[in-house]
Design a protein around this motif. Sequence first.
Motif, PDB file in Angstrom:
ATOM      1  N   MET A  87       0.968  -0.997  -0.144  1.00 10.04           N
ATOM      2  CA  MET A  87      -0.023  -0.209   0.069  1.00 10.04           C
ATOM      3  C   MET A  87       0.846   1.055   0.068  1.00 10.04           C
ATOM      4  SD  MET A  87      -3.271  -0.616   2.405  1.00 10.04           S
ATOM      5  CE  MET A  87      -3.851   0.512   1.769  1.00 10.04           C
ATOM      6  N   ALA A  88       0.454   2.359  -0.323  1.00  7.53           N
ATOM      7  CA  ALA A  88       1.055   3.723  -0.537  1.00  7.53           C
ATOM      8  C   ALA A  88       1.543   4.048   0.915  1.00  7.53           C
ATOM      9  CB  ALA A  88       0.403   4.495  -1.498  1.00  7.53           C
ATOM     10  N   ASP A  89       2.226   4.913   0.964  1.00  9.94           N
ATOM     11  CA  ASP A  89       2.587   5.639   2.201  1.00  9.94           C
ATOM     12  C   ASP A  89       1.299   6.646   2.772  1.00  9.94           C
ATOM     13  OD1 ASP A  89       4.701   4.363   2.737  1.00  9.94           O
ATOM     14  OD2 ASP A  89       6.092   5.836   1.719  1.00  9.94           O
ATOM     15  N   THR A  90       0.369   7.104   1.875  1.00 12.52           N
ATOM     16  CA  THR A  90      -0.359   8.063   1.986  1.00 12.52           C
ATOM     17  C   THR A  90      -1.785   7.532   1.513  1.00 12.52           C
ATOM     18  OG1 THR A  90      -0.046   9.264   0.387  1.00 12.52           O
ATOM     19  CG2 THR A  90       0.946  10.087   2.050  1.00 12.52           C
ATOM     20  N   PRO A  91      -2.541   6.825   2.347  1.00 15.50           N
ATOM     21  CA  PRO A  91      -3.765   6.088   1.951  1.00 15.50           C
ATOM     22  C   PRO A  91      -4.624   7.179   1.167  1.00 15.50           C
ATOM     23  CG  PRO A  91      -3.461   5.614   4.218  1.00 15.50           C
ATOM     24  CD  PRO A  91      -2.230   6.167   3.611  1.00 15.50           C
ATOM     25  N   ASP A 123      -9.320   3.368   0.990  1.00 12.63           N
ATOM     26  CA  ASP A 123      -8.449   2.317   1.510  1.00 12.63           C
ATOM     27  C   ASP A 123      -8.710   2.490   2.998  1.00 12.63           C
ATOM     28  OD1 ASP A 123      -7.854   1.140  -0.725  1.00 12.63           O
ATOM     29  OD2 ASP A 123      -5.910   2.331  -0.851  1.00 12.63           O
ATOM     30  N   LEU A 124      -9.601   1.909   3.558  1.00 10.45           N
ATOM     31  CA  LEU A 124      -9.825   1.874   5.073  1.00 10.45           C
ATOM     32  C   LEU A 124      -8.799   0.769   5.617  1.00 10.45           C
ATOM     33  CD1 LEU A 124     -13.489   2.033   5.402  1.00 10.45           C
ATOM     34  CD2 LEU A 124     -11.667   3.855   5.887  1.00 10.45           C
ATOM     35  N   CYS A 125      -8.871  -0.498   4.878  1.00 17.27           N
ATOM     36  CA  CYS A 125      -7.742  -1.650   5.054  1.00 17.27           C
ATOM     37  C   CYS A 125      -7.916  -2.643   3.934  1.00 17.27           C
ATOM     38  CB  CYS A 125      -8.468  -2.501   6.581  1.00 17.27           C
ATOM     39  SG  CYS A 125      -9.909  -3.222   6.433  1.00 17.27           S
ATOM     40  N   VAL A 158      -3.843  -1.350   8.250  1.00 15.43           N
ATOM     41  CA  VAL A 158      -4.565  -0.316   8.623  1.00 15.43           C
ATOM     42  C   VAL A 158      -3.900   1.165   8.464  1.00 15.43           C
ATOM     43  CG1 VAL A 158      -6.238   0.555  10.571  1.00 15.43           C
ATOM     44  CG2 VAL A 158      -5.906  -2.091  10.065  1.00 15.43           C
ATOM     45  N   PRO A 159      -4.252   1.918   7.737  1.00 19.80           N
ATOM     46  CA  PRO A 159      -3.622   3.041   7.733  1.00 19.80           C
ATOM     47  C   PRO A 159      -3.703   3.966   8.933  1.00 19.80           C
ATOM     48  CG  PRO A 159      -5.476   3.246   6.293  1.00 19.80           C
ATOM     49  CD  PRO A 159      -5.539   1.848   6.903  1.00 19.80           C
ATOM     50  N   ALA A 160      -2.889   4.784   9.124  1.00 20.02           N
ATOM     51  CA  ALA A 160      -2.702   5.493  10.193  1.00 20.02           C
ATOM     52  C   ALA A 160      -3.845   6.707  10.211  1.00 20.02           C
ATOM     53  CB  ALA A 160      -1.334   6.310  10.424  1.00 20.02           C
ATOM     54  N   TRP A 161      -4.446   6.872  11.516  1.00 21.59           N
ATOM     55  CA  TRP A 161      -5.542   7.740  11.305  1.00 21.59           C
ATOM     56  C   TRP A 161      -5.187   9.312  11.202  1.00 21.59           C
ATOM     57  CZ3 TRP A 161      -7.242  11.807  14.815  1.00 21.59           C
ATOM     58  CH2 TRP A 161      -8.553  12.140  14.510  1.00 21.59           C
TER      59      TRP A 161
END
Length: 104
Positions: free
Chosen positions: A1-5, A9-11, A92-95
């Motif tokens: 996945m990219a660094d900045t979702p 893309d939630l998960c 799970v991307p950072a919030w």
Amino acid sequence: MADTPDSTDLCAPRGIGGLDSPDGLDTPDLETVVPAEPAPPIQSRFLFVDVAALRAKQLRRGARVRFELEQPHKLERVAMEEVRRGLVYYDVPAWRPFGSEGQA
């Protein structure tokens, strides 16, 4: 996945192709088809449903099942069983707070 979702893309399950590959094709890497160790169990039922739904989409697009089926099942049930067994890795991307995209 990219660094900045992005917001869609939630998960996403990792290591299977499809959702991770830049071209969007469902081309699995041979090393990551079967994880070496199971993923940690998912405690949130909402995260479980999200990961299983994305995995079911991959199965519908032709991804291989990661365990031996005794009898045919719906792909959604197969995806849920794979997630329950820890066979599907996910990110799970950072919030990020809403509206923080333009701030430095």
